[in-house]
Scaffold this motif. Structure first.
Motif, PDB file in Angstrom:
ATOM      1  N   ALA A  71      23.105   3.463 -25.452  1.00 58.83           N
ATOM      2  CA  ALA A  71      23.942   3.125 -26.712  1.00 58.83           C
ATOM      3  C   ALA A  71      24.619   4.441 -27.248  1.00 58.83           C
ATOM      4  CB  ALA A  71      23.227   2.387 -27.505  1.00 58.83           C
ATOM      5  N   ALA A  72      23.891   5.393 -27.512  1.00 54.82           N
ATOM      6  CA  ALA A  72      24.479   6.700 -27.792  1.00 54.82           C
ATOM      7  C   ALA A  72      25.601   7.162 -27.000  1.00 54.82           C
ATOM      8  CB  ALA A  72      23.210   7.933 -28.215  1.00 54.82           C
ATOM      9  N   GLU A  73      25.438   6.983 -25.733  1.00 56.10           N
ATOM     10  CA  GLU A  73      26.214   7.832 -24.844  1.00 56.10           C
ATOM     11  C   GLU A  73      27.654   6.838 -24.748  1.00 56.10           C
ATOM     12  OE1 GLU A  73      27.664  10.472 -22.026  1.00 56.10           O
ATOM     13  OE2 GLU A  73      26.326  10.545 -23.480  1.00 56.10           O
ATOM     14  N   ILE A  74      27.453   5.330 -24.920  1.00 52.18           N
ATOM     15  CA  ILE A  74      28.670   4.786 -25.013  1.00 52.18           C
ATOM     16  C   ILE A  74      29.412   5.009 -26.495  1.00 52.18           C
ATOM     17  CG2 ILE A  74      29.381   2.201 -25.776  1.00 52.18           C
ATOM     18  CD1 ILE A  74      26.918   1.240 -23.992  1.00 52.18           C
ATOM     19  N   ARG A  75      28.759   5.278 -27.475  1.00 50.63           N
ATOM     20  CA  ARG A  75      29.505   5.649 -28.772  1.00 50.63           C
ATOM     21  C   ARG A  75      30.205   6.968 -28.406  1.00 50.63           C
ATOM     22  NH1 ARG A  75      30.874   3.202 -32.952  1.00 50.63           N
ATOM     23  NH2 ARG A  75      29.834   4.646 -34.414  1.00 50.63           N
ATOM     24  N   ARG A  76      29.587   7.900 -27.839  1.00 46.86           N
ATOM     25  CA  ARG A  76      30.126   9.185 -27.764  1.00 46.86           C
ATOM     26  C   ARG A  76      31.271   8.995 -26.922  1.00 46.86           C
ATOM     27  NH1 ARG A  76      30.632  13.247 -24.022  1.00 46.86           N
ATOM     28  NH2 ARG A  76      29.662  12.220 -22.285  1.00 46.86           N
ATOM     29  N   LEU A  77      31.211   8.357 -25.780  1.00 41.82           N
ATOM     30  CA  LEU A  77      32.402   8.136 -24.943  1.00 41.82           C
ATOM     31  C   LEU A  77      33.666   7.255 -25.689  1.00 41.82           C
ATOM     32  CD1 LEU A  77      30.780   7.980 -21.529  1.00 41.82           C
ATOM     33  CD2 LEU A  77      31.988   9.760 -22.252  1.00 41.82           C
ATOM     34  N   PHE A  78      33.066   6.179 -26.513  1.00 46.92           N
ATOM     35  CA  PHE A  78      33.940   5.225 -26.880  1.00 46.92           C
ATOM     36  C   PHE A  78      33.732   5.154 -28.541  1.00 46.92           C
ATOM     37  CE2 PHE A  78      33.309   3.979 -22.728  1.00 46.92           C
ATOM     38  CZ  PHE A  78      34.662   3.808 -22.026  1.00 46.92           C
ATOM     39  N   PRO A  79      34.136   6.006 -29.571  1.00 46.94           N
ATOM     40  CA  PRO A  79      33.709   6.186 -30.697  1.00 46.94           C
ATOM     41  C   PRO A  79      34.138   5.081 -31.403  1.00 46.94           C
ATOM     42  CG  PRO A  79      34.632   8.306 -30.177  1.00 46.94           C
ATOM     43  CD  PRO A  79      35.145   7.278 -28.889  1.00 46.94           C
TER      44      PRO A  79
ATOM     45  N   GLU B  69      29.020  -0.367 -33.365  1.00 44.71           N
ATOM     46  CA  GLU B  69      27.390   0.064 -33.115  1.00 44.71           C
ATOM     47  C   GLU B  69      26.900  -0.843 -32.492  1.00 44.71           C
ATOM     48  OE1 GLU B  69      23.634   2.089 -35.090  1.00 44.71           O
ATOM     49  OE2 GLU B  69      25.348   2.263 -36.229  1.00 44.71           O
ATOM     50  N   GLU B  70      26.705  -2.177 -33.264  1.00 42.28           N
ATOM     51  CA  GLU B  70      26.244  -3.422 -32.550  1.00 42.28           C
ATOM     52  C   GLU B  70      26.478  -3.754 -31.344  1.00 42.28           C
ATOM     53  OE1 GLU B  70      23.248  -5.065 -33.962  1.00 42.28           O
ATOM     54  OE2 GLU B  70      23.319  -3.196 -35.125  1.00 42.28           O
ATOM     55  N   ARG B  71      27.766  -3.381 -30.908  1.00 45.98           N
ATOM     56  CA  ARG B  71      28.221  -3.863 -29.646  1.00 45.98           C
ATOM     57  C   ARG B  71      27.700  -2.644 -28.640  1.00 45.98           C
ATOM     58  NH1 ARG B  71      33.091  -6.261 -27.754  1.00 45.98           N
ATOM     59  NH2 ARG B  71      32.802  -6.587 -25.520  1.00 45.98           N
ATOM     60  N   ALA B  72      27.787  -1.634 -29.092  1.00 41.30           N
ATOM     61  CA  ALA B  72      27.122  -0.601 -28.034  1.00 41.30           C
ATOM     62  C   ALA B  72      25.764  -0.729 -27.800  1.00 41.30           C
ATOM     63  CB  ALA B  72      27.442   0.724 -28.763  1.00 41.30           C
ATOM     64  N   ARG B  73      24.939  -1.116 -28.693  1.00 43.41           N
ATOM     65  CA  ARG B  73      23.515  -1.578 -28.450  1.00 43.41           C
ATOM     66  C   ARG B  73      23.440  -2.772 -27.664  1.00 43.41           C
ATOM     67  NH1 ARG B  73      19.819   0.855 -31.680  1.00 43.41           N
ATOM     68  NH2 ARG B  73      20.461   2.299 -33.476  1.00 43.41           N
ATOM     69  N   ALA B  74      24.188  -3.703 -27.948  1.00 42.49           N
ATOM     70  CA  ALA B  74      24.227  -4.944 -27.079  1.00 42.49           C
ATOM     71  C   ALA B  74      24.512  -4.716 -25.558  1.00 42.49           C
ATOM     72  CB  ALA B  74      25.083  -6.178 -27.659  1.00 42.49           C
ATOM     73  N   ILE B  75      25.612  -3.904 -25.434  1.00 43.56           N
ATOM     74  CA  ILE B  75      25.986  -3.467 -24.086  1.00 43.56           C
ATOM     75  C   ILE B  75      25.031  -2.714 -23.305  1.00 43.56           C
ATOM     76  CG2 ILE B  75      27.496  -2.096 -22.764  1.00 43.56           C
ATOM     77  CD1 ILE B  75      29.662  -2.722 -24.836  1.00 43.56           C
ATOM     78  N   ALA B  76      24.355  -1.835 -24.073  1.00 45.24           N
ATOM     79  CA  ALA B  76      23.327  -0.906 -23.516  1.00 45.24           C
ATOM     80  C   ALA B  76      22.089  -1.945 -23.111  1.00 45.24           C
ATOM     81  CB  ALA B  76      22.776   0.077 -24.504  1.00 45.24           C
ATOM     82  N   GLY B  77      21.628  -2.664 -24.077  1.00 48.06           N
ATOM     83  CA  GLY B  77      20.522  -3.730 -23.996  1.00 48.06           C
ATOM     84  C   GLY B  77      20.847  -4.534 -22.618  1.00 48.06           C
ATOM     85  N   HIS B  78      21.878  -4.891 -22.476  1.00 45.18           N
ATOM     86  CA  HIS B  78      22.331  -5.821 -21.231  1.00 45.18           C
ATOM     87  C   HIS B  78      22.274  -5.216 -20.113  1.00 45.18           C
ATOM     88  CE1 HIS B  78      23.973  -9.235 -19.295  1.00 45.18           C
ATOM     89  NE2 HIS B  78      25.167  -8.405 -18.346  1.00 45.18           N
ATOM     90  N   ALA B  79      22.725  -3.967 -19.939  1.00 44.36           N
ATOM     91  CA  ALA B  79      23.048  -3.156 -18.781  1.00 44.36           C
ATOM     92  C   ALA B  79      21.717  -2.619 -18.075  1.00 44.36           C
ATOM     93  CB  ALA B  79      24.039  -2.130 -18.995  1.00 44.36           C
ATOM     94  N   SER B  80      20.503  -2.387 -19.169  1.00 37.75           N
ATOM     95  CA  SER B  80      19.512  -1.655 -18.770  1.00 37.75           C
ATOM     96  C   SER B  80      18.214  -2.510 -19.063  1.00 37.75           C
ATOM     97  CB  SER B  80      19.309  -0.586 -19.866  1.00 37.75           C
ATOM     98  OG  SER B  80      19.134  -1.033 -21.199  1.00 37.75           O
ATOM     99  N   VAL B  81      18.315  -3.699 -18.737  1.00 33.66           N
ATOM    100  CA  VAL B  81      16.987  -4.751 -18.749  1.00 33.66           C
ATOM    101  C   VAL B  81      16.490  -4.318 -17.410  1.00 33.66           C
ATOM    102  CG1 VAL B  81      16.401  -7.057 -18.214  1.00 33.66           C
ATOM    103  CG2 VAL B  81      18.283  -6.380 -19.830  1.00 33.66           C
ATOM    104  N   ARG B  82      15.130  -4.050 -17.465  1.00 32.38           N
ATOM    105  CA  ARG B  82      14.282  -3.561 -16.284  1.00 32.38           C
ATOM    106  C   ARG B  82      14.255  -4.800 -15.138  1.00 32.38           C
ATOM    107  NH1 ARG B  82      10.081   0.231 -16.011  1.00 32.38           N
ATOM    108  NH2 ARG B  82      10.344   0.794 -18.249  1.00 32.38           N
TER     109      ARG B  82
END
Length: 231
Positions: free
Chosen positions: A136-144, A148-161
């Motif tokens: 999520a932090a990398e998303i926010r760095r590339l797309f300021p 924040e909640e959207r970045a967390r949601a994207i990260a959570g969805h993309a990184s499900v084990r």
């Protein structure tokens, strides 16, 4: 039953499950579910001094091994398979107290394995949380401009084990820019454009992506531009 006159070569005591009705040559009890051969003659377990043993069917290798270790006296139970033309192991006879001790050892192992699984699950959960935060932090760095909640949601969805999504790929775990951008694009495509509706209406995937491409780029430019404005 004549085949029992030539038992399979093996060390230790053998007990047979007879295919035919047999009676003990000493006490004449029968028909016998289990018997021992002594000089070619059948004996019941009591007459063979094995009557105090209990039968443990095959199937649990660890329990069988430990039950034999814990028993001063034990025997292997076999039965002749006519179709295969050979004797096959059915289980063992062991001392009841030895079986109880073996079961306690196996239960202790099972509890240890359960505790290890719990620890491993907690460790993986903590790793997933840390990885999701880094993604999520990398998303926010590339797309300021990405909320924040959207970045967390994207990260959570993309990184499900175990999901096979981009966040679990080698590039995703390395937080490569390509992988992170791919995750953001996928989210924008599904949530900020009519892409899903186009697919449901029968539009081919490649054509649907072509149609919504400008909309995706508009959102991405807006999220990137927010950082440039701040700078």
């Amino acid at each position: 039953m004549a085949r029992l006159a030539i038992p399979p070569p093996r060390t230790g005591i053998l007990v047979f499950q007879p295919l035919k009705r047999r009676h003990c040559g000493d006490c004449h009890a029968g028909p016998l579910p289990l018997l021992v051969l002594e000089e070619g003659a059948p004996r019941c377990l009591d007459c063979a001094d094995l009557g105090h043993l209990v039968f443990l069917p095959r199937g649990d290798t660890a329990l069988t091994r430990r039950a034999r270790e814990e028993s001063a006296l034990s025997a292997v139970v076999v039965r002749f398979n006519r179709r295969k033309g050979r004797y096959e192991r059915q289980g063992v006879l062991v001392e009841e107290a030895g079986l109880a001790r073996a079961e306690e050892r196996c239960l202790a192992d099972a509890e240890a394995r359960r505790r290890r699984r719990v620890r491993d699950a907690r460790r993986r959960a903590a790793e997933d949380v840390r990885f999701g935060e880094a993604f999520a932090a990398e998303i926010r760095r590339l797309f300021p401009g990405c909320p924040e909640e959207r970045a967390r949601a994207i990260a959570g969805h993309a990184s499900v084990r175990g999901s096979g999504r981009v966040g679990r790929s080698a590039a995703g775990r390395a937080l490569s820019e390509t992988a992170v951008v791919s995750a953001v694009v996928a989210s924008v495509r599904h949530l900020d454009t009519p892409y899903d509706q186009l697919l449901m209406s029968g539009v081919p995937r490649h054509e649907a992506r072509r149609r919504i491409g400008p909309g995706v780029e508009t959102v991405l430019r807006g999220w990137r531009a927010a950082g440039e404005e701040v700078g």
